[in-house]
Design a protein around this motif. Structure first.
Motif, PDB file in Angstrom:
ATOM      1  N   SER A   1     -13.611  -4.370  -9.150  1.00 40.79           N
ATOM      2  CA  SER A   1     -13.442  -4.026 -10.557  1.00 40.79           C
ATOM      3  C   SER A   1     -14.575  -3.096 -10.958  1.00 40.79           C
ATOM      4  O   SER A   1     -15.660  -3.132 -10.383  1.00 40.79           O
ATOM      5  CB  SER A   1     -13.455  -5.282 -11.442  1.00 40.79           C
ATOM      6  OG  SER A   1     -14.705  -5.943 -11.345  1.00 40.79           O
TER       7      SER A   1
ATOM      8  N   SER B   1       0.848  -1.189   0.000  1.00 38.23           N
ATOM      9  CA  SER B   1       0.000   0.000   0.000  1.00 38.23           C
ATOM     10  C   SER B   1       0.879   1.232   0.000  1.00 38.23           C
ATOM     11  O   SER B   1       1.822   1.331   0.788  1.00 38.23           O
ATOM     12  CB  SER B   1      -0.912  -0.001   1.231  1.00 38.23           C
ATOM     13  OG  SER B   1      -1.699   1.173   1.281  1.00 38.23           O
TER      14      SER B   1
ATOM     15  N   PRO C   1     -10.839 -13.012  -1.242  1.00 35.29           N
ATOM     16  CA  PRO C   1      -9.817 -13.991  -1.636  1.00 35.29           C
ATOM     17  C   PRO C   1     -10.177 -15.446  -1.403  1.00 35.29           C
ATOM     18  O   PRO C   1      -9.584 -16.325  -2.021  1.00 35.29           O
ATOM     19  CB  PRO C   1      -8.590 -13.579  -0.808  1.00 35.29           C
ATOM     20  CG  PRO C   1      -9.123 -12.729   0.282  1.00 35.29           C
ATOM     21  CD  PRO C   1     -10.335 -12.068  -0.244  1.00 35.29           C
TER      22      PRO C   1
ATOM     23  N   SER D   1     -11.189  -2.228  -0.120  1.00 33.71           N
ATOM     24  CA  SER D   1     -10.561  -2.134  -1.442  1.00 33.71           C
ATOM     25  C   SER D   1     -11.223  -1.023  -2.237  1.00 33.71           C
ATOM     26  O   SER D   1     -12.336  -0.577  -1.932  1.00 33.71           O
ATOM     27  CB  SER D   1     -10.667  -3.463  -2.199  1.00 33.71           C
ATOM     28  OG  SER D   1     -12.015  -3.876  -2.307  1.00 33.71           O
ATOM     29  N   GLN D   2     -10.501  -0.590  -3.264  1.00 33.14           N
ATOM     30  CA  GLN D   2     -11.056   0.406  -4.161  1.00 33.14           C
ATOM     31  C   GLN D   2     -10.499   0.184  -5.557  1.00 33.14           C
ATOM     32  O   GLN D   2      -9.488  -0.497  -5.751  1.00 33.14           O
ATOM     33  CB  GLN D   2     -10.740   1.821  -3.701  1.00 33.14           C
ATOM     34  CG  GLN D   2      -9.301   2.259  -3.909  1.00 33.14           C
ATOM     35  CD  GLN D   2      -9.094   3.731  -3.547  1.00 33.14           C
ATOM     36  OE1 GLN D   2      -9.779   4.279  -2.709  1.00 33.14           O
ATOM     37  NE2 GLN D   2      -8.141   4.360  -4.188  1.00 33.14           N
ATOM     38  N   THR D   3     -11.194   0.744  -6.513  1.00 29.38           N
ATOM     39  CA  THR D   3     -10.719   0.700  -7.891  1.00 29.38           C
ATOM     40  C   THR D   3     -11.149   1.985  -8.570  1.00 29.38           C
ATOM     41  O   THR D   3     -12.086   2.655  -8.136  1.00 29.38           O
ATOM     42  CB  THR D   3     -11.273  -0.522  -8.645  1.00 29.38           C
ATOM     43  OG1 THR D   3     -10.624  -0.637  -9.916  1.00 29.38           O
ATOM     44  CG2 THR D   3     -12.773  -0.411  -8.858  1.00 29.38           C
TER      45      THR D   3
ATOM     46  N   THR E   1      -6.890  -9.284   1.455  1.00 24.27           N
ATOM     47  CA  THR E   1      -7.332  -8.124   0.682  1.00 24.27           C
ATOM     48  C   THR E   1      -8.407  -8.492  -0.325  1.00 24.27           C
ATOM     49  O   THR E   1      -8.234  -9.420  -1.121  1.00 24.27           O
ATOM     50  CB  THR E   1      -6.138  -7.487  -0.046  1.00 24.27           C
ATOM     51  OG1 THR E   1      -5.170  -7.078   0.920  1.00 24.27           O
ATOM     52  CG2 THR E   1      -6.567  -6.269  -0.844  1.00 24.27           C
ATOM     53  N   SER E   2      -9.499  -7.751  -0.281  1.00 24.80           N
ATOM     54  CA  SER E   2     -10.549  -7.895  -1.294  1.00 24.80           C
ATOM     55  C   SER E   2     -10.155  -7.141  -2.553  1.00 24.80           C
ATOM     56  O   SER E   2      -9.200  -6.366  -2.565  1.00 24.80           O
ATOM     57  CB  SER E   2     -11.873  -7.344  -0.753  1.00 24.80           C
ATOM     58  OG  SER E   2     -11.730  -5.955  -0.448  1.00 24.80           O
ATOM     59  N   THR E   3     -10.899  -7.372  -3.628  1.00 23.90           N
ATOM     60  CA  THR E   3     -10.637  -6.656  -4.881  1.00 23.90           C
ATOM     61  C   THR E   3     -11.944  -6.149  -5.465  1.00 23.90           C
ATOM     62  O   THR E   3     -12.999  -6.776  -5.316  1.00 23.90           O
ATOM     63  CB  THR E   3      -9.943  -7.563  -5.916  1.00 23.90           C
ATOM     64  OG1 THR E   3     -10.739  -8.730  -6.138  1.00 23.90           O
ATOM     65  CG2 THR E   3      -8.564  -7.976  -5.440  1.00 23.90           C
TER      66      THR E   3
END
Length: 551
Positions: free
Chosen positions: A350, A302, A372, A434-436, A346-348
């Motif tokens: 999209s 990070s 995950p 998380s962010q995107t 950690t999540s993800t």
């Protein structure tokens, strides 16, 4: 974690991953943060336990809660430097280099309950706590009168027990079990020493050769709770693990070749399962990384948006979060950096656009939240923020994921250009937030112009043309705007062009062009709207034959 050890009984591993996700009606306040520490002119160290973070700063110790919000301070201290804290967070110990003392502080009341004099040991600076044993690195830079001593905190008036002497300045120290690991910052190369402290006086087990191992620019060190492994942070070598019996390197965390910056700080989670590190970033702000202590695999990287340089050795662990200090030295500003949920899986997220984008028209984007372990996240709140090309931001109405984590976002972007959309999930007890971000190139909304009126006119007589701007779809015309008119007439004397006064446009897109043709000839009125951030350029023309003298 500056020059100290995370110690105490090894905590049982949590089973947070089995807790699962808990849906909420709105995202909670999470995410990494950086908070200005008001009223200080320097910072050195952090420790964290019992739901609080303690920061040594010039003439005080500043206290923050687990969210990074400052809640109080301890004043009347002569230059506090290194800190240590009991695992339950009830007692904090501070090295007071300005008065040659160790201060013992009741963390609940923030009162100094004991001062231990070190009058014969100048400038105590670095601490490591192991049960009732406090190890102290002391000394004045350049004088080679530094060393390490031990204090038995279980007795009312501890007597210093010398461990190491004749060291450069105040060495960094980490002690656990029967082992003290110490090394000198500010001297290159630095050759760590390992002592067996089961005997009095302590026995030197050996020295790790700094030149042979490229150990230059020592930043931090720590030790496992059983004292069998020590971890050093050197700018040139990274994060190396040493066997404190054989004095051999066991492994390294991270690759020097792939590191985003040089090693700056290291800390262990209380259960010993995670190794947290902080690095000086390569020009764009510091990084935090987390490794699985057993496998060496990286579980998090990070970066902090630039707010200053990392303060060496200032990394601490509290719960699943990391805390470190940043120094914006040109402006004499100092910050507490919090990495939220750093120890969690950690999540993800999209997010991508599924339709072409035009200003004011509906834009559809689809996204997905994934965790995950591959389980279905369930209904989770996602926050969506839109950033326009000029930097203006707005939070869109929130969306909720379907059971499988998918979600749909719709928006009518108000302007054209590169519009950025950021999706954030604030995490759960089991998974890190998380962010995107996705950037959408938005086109101007199409417009068209129509001009009507007579096709013939007379010289020196008023001519009136009416116009209408139209937009594609069910979209209003610009609330305000001007129409540009360029008139060209041609007769036997040649062609002459001229700009007419700008024509205001009404709220419904209508406008009126008035002109008095000066001479006879063939006239063309070039009519255009030059567009803006939302609406596209439009053009039309109108031909008029003018009768009269000079035709």
């Amino acid at each position: 974690m500056r020059f100290r050890t995370v110690i105490g009984s090894i905590l049982a591993s949590t089973t947070a991953a089995a807790v699962g996700l808990v849906a909420t009606t709105a995202p909670a306040a999470a995410r990494d943060s950086v908070t200005l520490i008001q009223g200080v002119t320097g910072v050195v160290d952090t420790v964290a336990a019992g739901g609080r973070v303690f920061i040594s700063a010039n003439d005080r110790i500043v206290v923050a809660d687990s969210s990074g919000t400052f809640t109080g301070s301890i004043t009347g201290l002569a230059n506090p430097t290194g800190l240590a804290v009991t695992p339950d967070g009830n007692r904090v110990y501070a090295a007071l280099s300005g008065s040659n003392e160790i201060a013992e502080i009741n963390a609940a009341t923030l009162a100094v309950v004991r001062r231990i004099s070190l009058a014969d040991y100048p400038s105590p600076a670095n601490l490591s706590l192991d049960g009732d044993q406090l190890w102290v690195g002391y000394g004045i830079k350049n004088d080679f009168v530094g060393g390490v001593l031990g204090l038995d905190l279980s007795v009312p008036s501890p007597t210093p027990v010398q461990v190491a002497t004749r060291m450069y300045g105040a060495p960094l120290v980490a002690g656990a079990g029967t082992t003290v690991f110490t090394a000198e910052a500010g001297i290159t190369p630095a050759s760590p020493r390992v002592y067996d402290v089961s005997t009095v006086p302590a026995t030197l087990r050996g020295v790790i050769d700094g030149a042979d191992n490229d150990l230059f620019s020592l930043r931090d060190l720590t030790i496992t709770p059983d004292g069998t492994r020590a971890i050093s942070a050197f700018a040139t070598a990274g994060f190396d693990v040493w066997d404190t019996t054989t004095l051999t390197k066991v492994r390294s965390y991270g690759s020097r070749a792939d590191a985003p910056g040089s090693a700056g700080a290291i800390a262990l989670s209380p259960d010993g399962a995670h190794v947290a590190t902080a690095l000086y970033g390569s020009g764009y702000g510091p990084y935090a990384e987390v490794y699985d202590a057993a496998t060496g695999s990286k579980t998090l990287q990070s970066q902090m948006t630039y707010k200053g340089d990392l303060v060496s050795g200032s990394l601490s662990v509290l719960g699943n979060d990391l805390y470190a200090l940043l120094s914006d030295w040109p402006y004499n500003r100092y910050y507490l950096w919090r990495v939220e949920g750093a120890l969690l899986p950690t999540s993800t997220l999209s997010l991508s656009a599924t339709t072409t984008a035009t200003a004011l028209d509906p834009l559809t984007m689809t996204g997905q939240l994934a965790v995950p372990d591959g389980s279905a996240p369930g209904a989770q709140p996602i926050e969506i923020t839109r950033t326009l090309p000029d930097g203006t931001t707005a939070t869109l109405p929130g969306v909720t994921t379907a059971a499988d984590g998918t979600f749909v976002v719709t928006d009518n972007p108000p302007v054209s250009g590169s519009v950025r959309y950021t999706a954030v999930w604030d995490g759960s007890p089991a998974f890190r937030w998380s962010q995107t971000t996705t950037t959408v190139n938005v086109a101007q909304h199409p417009t068209s112009l129509v001009v009507t009126g007579p096709t013939t006119a007379n010289t020196a007589k008023p001519l009136r043309l009416t116009g209408q701007m139209s937009t594609a779809g069910n979209v209003p015309t610009p609330a305000s705007g001007k129409i540009v008119v360029y008139r060209v007439y041609t007769n036997k004397n040649g062609s002459v062009g001229a700009d007419l006064p700008l024509v205001p446009m009404a709220a419904d897109g209508s406008f009126t062009i008035t002109d008095t043709p000066p001479v006879g000839g063939q006239y063309t009125y070039h009519v255009r709207f030059d567009g803006d951030a939302t609406y596209a350029y439009a053009y039309t023309s109108r031909d008029v034959t003018v009768r009269g003298a000079g035709s």
